[in-house]
Design an enzyme around this catalytic site. Sequence first.
Site, PDB file in Angstrom:
ATOM      1  N   GLU A   1      34.074  36.748  37.602  1.00  0.00           N
ATOM      2  CA  GLU A   1      34.167  38.106  37.058  1.00  0.00           C
ATOM      3  C   GLU A   1      35.632  38.487  36.968  1.00  0.00           C
ATOM      4  O   GLU A   1      36.404  38.227  37.896  1.00  0.00           O
ATOM      5  CB  GLU A   1      33.435  39.109  37.945  1.00  0.00           C
ATOM      6  CG  GLU A   1      33.616  40.565  37.509  1.00  0.00           C
ATOM      7  CD  GLU A   1      32.883  41.560  38.405  1.00  0.00           C
ATOM      8  OE1 GLU A   1      31.819  41.182  38.962  1.00  0.00           O
ATOM      9  OE2 GLU A   1      33.370  42.699  38.566  1.00  0.00           O
TER      10      GLU A   1
ATOM     11  N   GLU B   1      39.129  49.232  36.191  1.00  0.00           N
ATOM     12  CA  GLU B   1      38.136  50.045  36.882  1.00  0.00           C
ATOM     13  C   GLU B   1      38.833  51.308  37.372  1.00  0.00           C
ATOM     14  O   GLU B   1      39.974  51.267  37.834  1.00  0.00           O
ATOM     15  CB  GLU B   1      37.535  49.304  38.074  1.00  0.00           C
ATOM     16  CG  GLU B   1      36.600  48.176  37.718  1.00  0.00           C
ATOM     17  CD  GLU B   1      35.950  47.579  38.955  1.00  0.00           C
ATOM     18  OE1 GLU B   1      34.794  47.920  39.239  1.00  0.00           O
ATOM     19  OE2 GLU B   1      36.631  46.775  39.634  1.00  0.00           O
TER      20      GLU B   1
END
Length: 258
Positions: free
Chosen positions: A138, A143
């Site tokens: 990932e 974020e």
Amino acid sequence: MKRLLTLSALSLLAITSIAQQAPRKLVWSDEFNYKGLPDSTKWDYDLGSKNGWGNNELQYYTKDKKNARVEKGHLIIEARKEKIENLNYTSARLVTKGKASWSQGRIEVRAKLPAGRGSWPAIWMLAENMKQWPDDGEIDIMEHVGYDPGWVHGSIHSKRYNHVISTQKTAKTFVADFSKTFHVYSVEWDQKHLTVLIDGRPFFSFTNEQKGYEYWPFDNKMSLILNIAVGGNWGGQKGVDDSIFPLKMEIDYVRVYQ
């Protein structure tokens, strides 16, 4: 959960090495120069609640136009306070899985982020043929959790490096106008290095230590994900302010170079 890391001289050399490569070719893009639903030849959706998507998230993902649409040259992902099934929020999670994926190169997303406690927008990538998370990889390009406004995070996850076992490789940088101005969030990687940047400025770098797949699964083809989560293990640590809804992430373009 997240730790502020400083780029070392070695990491800076890695970044310089990537930057000095021959110019790359644009191989995929969406400029959002149309109206209506996202282009179905490029985007698909993750749908439903999936038991909180592994993070105890509070939203139900739909493919409804009110949650994902293109207007005025921008892709709009919108989280709303509305009840569906047993959940109180809806949102959208757009994916290129099954449509497009890439191994190495540069992915750029020009976006303006939502603000507000309980919001958790993300621009990230998963292995196209993910069999086991996080073993197959990932990449978190961006974020942001609303209770900590302005701090933008970049991270990688692999079997040996992930937050579940407190070994996650991550860094953060401050973007004061994250919700008022568009910024270019990008990742660039090759067989040796992976770098996350904002407006061309690197703030996180990860080097292939040549220890094998458990440490570096990033030769896999990776697909792109754009979403707004609500609450969750990280985004909901300070609760959810219901007065922030509806909230939007606006994307001006997505471009992929190889």
